[in-house]
Write a protein that holds these residues in place. Structure first.
Motif, PDB file in Angstrom:
ATOM      1  N   MET A 103       3.457  -1.510  14.695  1.00 23.57           N
ATOM      2  CA  MET A 103       4.649  -0.692  14.947  1.00 23.57           C
ATOM      3  C   MET A 103       5.900  -1.341  14.354  1.00 23.57           C
ATOM      4  O   MET A 103       6.752  -0.652  13.787  1.00 23.57           O
ATOM      5  CB  MET A 103       4.835  -0.442  16.446  1.00 23.57           C
ATOM      6  N   LYS A 104       5.991  -2.661  14.457  1.00 21.57           N
ATOM      7  CA  LYS A 104       7.140  -3.350  13.835  1.00 21.57           C
ATOM      8  C   LYS A 104       7.109  -3.171  12.326  1.00 21.57           C
ATOM      9  O   LYS A 104       8.136  -2.941  11.689  1.00 21.57           O
ATOM     10  CB  LYS A 104       7.092  -4.842  14.169  1.00 21.57           C
ATOM     11  N   ALA A 105       5.904  -3.281  11.733  1.00 23.68           N
ATOM     12  CA  ALA A 105       5.769  -3.197  10.275  1.00 23.68           C
ATOM     13  C   ALA A 105       6.111  -1.819   9.736  1.00 23.68           C
ATOM     14  O   ALA A 105       6.839  -1.703   8.744  1.00 23.68           O
ATOM     15  CB  ALA A 105       4.345  -3.577   9.867  1.00 23.68           C
ATOM     16  N   ILE A 106       5.622  -0.773  10.385  1.00 18.90           N
ATOM     17  CA  ILE A 106       5.856   0.577   9.822  1.00 18.90           C
ATOM     18  C   ILE A 106       7.257   1.103  10.109  1.00 18.90           C
ATOM     19  O   ILE A 106       7.708   2.047   9.459  1.00 18.90           O
ATOM     20  CB  ILE A 106       4.783   1.595  10.284  1.00 18.90           C
ATOM     21  N   LYS A 136      -1.541   7.573   9.233  1.00 18.37           N
ATOM     22  CA  LYS A 136      -2.367   7.016   8.157  1.00 18.37           C
ATOM     23  C   LYS A 136      -2.073   5.516   7.989  1.00 18.37           C
ATOM     24  O   LYS A 136      -2.991   4.709   7.830  1.00 18.37           O
ATOM     25  CB  LYS A 136      -2.088   7.772   6.858  1.00 18.37           C
ATOM     26  N   GLN A 137      -0.794   5.162   8.035  1.00 15.46           N
ATOM     27  CA  GLN A 137      -0.407   3.754   7.926  1.00 15.46           C
ATOM     28  C   GLN A 137      -0.933   2.946   9.114  1.00 15.46           C
ATOM     29  O   GLN A 137      -1.423   1.827   8.951  1.00 15.46           O
ATOM     30  CB  GLN A 137       1.120   3.626   7.833  1.00 15.46           C
ATOM     31  N   ILE A 138      -0.839   3.522  10.308  1.00  8.73           N
ATOM     32  CA  ILE A 138      -1.326   2.849  11.516  1.00  8.73           C
ATOM     33  C   ILE A 138      -2.828   2.595  11.404  1.00  8.73           C
ATOM     34  O   ILE A 138      -3.302   1.492  11.673  1.00  8.73           O
ATOM     35  CB  ILE A 138      -0.993   3.673  12.786  1.00  8.73           C
ATOM     36  N   ARG A 139      -3.578   3.629  11.001  1.00  7.00           N
ATOM     37  CA  ARG A 139      -5.039   3.480  10.862  1.00  7.00           C
ATOM     38  C   ARG A 139      -5.393   2.406   9.845  1.00  7.00           C
ATOM     39  O   ARG A 139      -6.298   1.607  10.065  1.00  7.00           O
ATOM     40  CB  ARG A 139      -5.677   4.819  10.456  1.00  7.00           C
ATOM     41  N   LYS A 164       0.805  -1.219   0.000  1.00  6.18           N
ATOM     42  CA  LYS A 164       0.000   0.000   0.000  1.00  6.18           C
ATOM     43  C   LYS A 164       0.843   1.277   0.000  1.00  6.18           C
ATOM     44  O   LYS A 164       0.520   2.243  -0.698  1.00  6.18           O
ATOM     45  CB  LYS A 164      -0.918  -0.030   1.227  1.00  6.18           C
ATOM     46  N   PHE A 165       1.938   1.290   0.784  1.00  7.73           N
ATOM     47  CA  PHE A 165       2.681   2.536   0.986  1.00  7.73           C
ATOM     48  C   PHE A 165       4.140   2.498   0.527  1.00  7.73           C
ATOM     49  O   PHE A 165       4.830   3.508   0.611  1.00  7.73           O
ATOM     50  CB  PHE A 165       2.655   2.927   2.479  1.00  7.73           C
ATOM     51  N   GLY A 166       4.632   1.350   0.113  1.00  8.37           N
ATOM     52  CA  GLY A 166       6.019   1.261  -0.313  1.00  8.37           C
ATOM     53  C   GLY A 166       6.957   0.917   0.829  1.00  8.37           C
ATOM     54  O   GLY A 166       6.538   0.707   1.967  1.00  8.37           O
ATOM     55  N   TYR A 167       8.267   0.866   0.512  1.00 15.33           N
ATOM     56  CA  TYR A 167       9.286   0.430   1.476  1.00 15.33           C
ATOM     57  C   TYR A 167       9.714   1.515   2.462  1.00 15.33           C
ATOM     58  O   TYR A 167      10.230   1.215   3.527  1.00 15.33           O
ATOM     59  CB  TYR A 167      10.538  -0.062   0.728  1.00 15.33           C
ATOM     60  N   ALA A 168       9.549   2.760   2.104  1.00 17.81           N
ATOM     61  CA  ALA A 168      10.079   3.867   2.922  1.00 17.81           C
ATOM     62  C   ALA A 168       9.480   3.879   4.325  1.00 17.81           C
ATOM     63  O   ALA A 168       8.293   3.660   4.506  1.00 17.81           O
ATOM     64  CB  ALA A 168       9.787   5.195   2.234  1.00 17.81           C
ATOM     65  N   VAL A 169      10.360   4.145   5.306  1.00 19.36           N
ATOM     66  CA  VAL A 169       9.900   4.312   6.688  1.00 19.36           C
ATOM     67  C   VAL A 169       9.562   5.788   6.854  1.00 19.36           C
ATOM     68  O   VAL A 169      10.418   6.653   6.713  1.00 19.36           O
ATOM     69  CB  VAL A 169      10.999   3.879   7.697  1.00 19.36           C
TER      70      VAL A 169
END
Length: 197
Positions: free
Chosen positions: A187-190, A171-174, A157-162
């Motif tokens: 939290m580990k994923a993002i 937005k990623q968390i939601r 959905k959002f790509g590799y960038a942290v």
């Protein structure tokens, strides 16, 4: 074509007079209809209700199309059955003979939801909707690396960038919360960097 070939269904003049004089009364007088002098009444559909071998055949026909949980199968069959007690006994018997299995349905739900990128909370909700106890697949749920599943979904959905920006991170968390992942896995994923194990 002559008019005599068709029976006169309504006498519009008498209907007009009747409705014109009294709006509160919407019933037709007996001579307002002239169709063999018989009023057509709507009869409620009769429930023939399946029993015995016919009910058993219907249950097998339902199960050949797809897997159902015990509760779903009872609900589906009882709409055509004469007796709820007989349906419950039949479904219990089918379950004992392994024609119906909540375990199989739970595994199918797990596999399907996981393929769709859903986390453990959404999977438990899907099981609850089918009235299946999530304890049936508790071991399978524990074996899955949910942080990795969440990471793969985040990449897609959002790509590799942290993300450093708080709004984009939120937005990623939601997104991952909506998909049913726990906060620990999210939290580990993002925060996971590419090629990081």
């Amino acid at each position: 074509m002559s008019q005599s070939k068709f029976p006169k269904l309504l006498d519009y003049n008498s209907l007009k007079q009747e409705l014109g004089t009294s709006h509160s009364e919407y019933t037709l007088s007996p001579d307002a209809t002239d169709y063999n002098n018989a009023a057509i009444e709507a009869e409620p559909p009769q429930n023939t209700g399946l029993t015995g071998s016919r009910l058993r055949s219907y249950a097998f026909a339902v199960l050949t199309r797809k897997e159902f949980s015990k509760a779903e199968l009872i609900e589906k069959i009882e709409t055509y059955a004469a007796n709820r007690e007989e349906v419950i006994n039949l479904v219990n018997e089918l379950s004992e003979q392994n024609y119906q299995s909540d375990q199989r349905v739970a595994e199918i739900v797990l596999s399907s939801q996981k393929r769709k990128g859903k986390g453990p909370q959404r999977i438990k909700l899907a099981l609850k909707n089918k009235k299946i106890n999530s304890d049936l697949i508790q071991d399978e749920l524990k074996e899955i690396d949910w942080a990795e599943q969440a990471y793969q979904l985040k990449i897609k959905k959002f790509g590799y960038a942290v993300e450093k920006d708080a709004k984009l991170k939120a937005k990623q968390i939601r997104f991952l919360q909506y998909r049913g992942f726990d906060m620990d896995a999210i939290m580990k994923a993002i925060n996971q960097k590419e090629f990081e194990d």
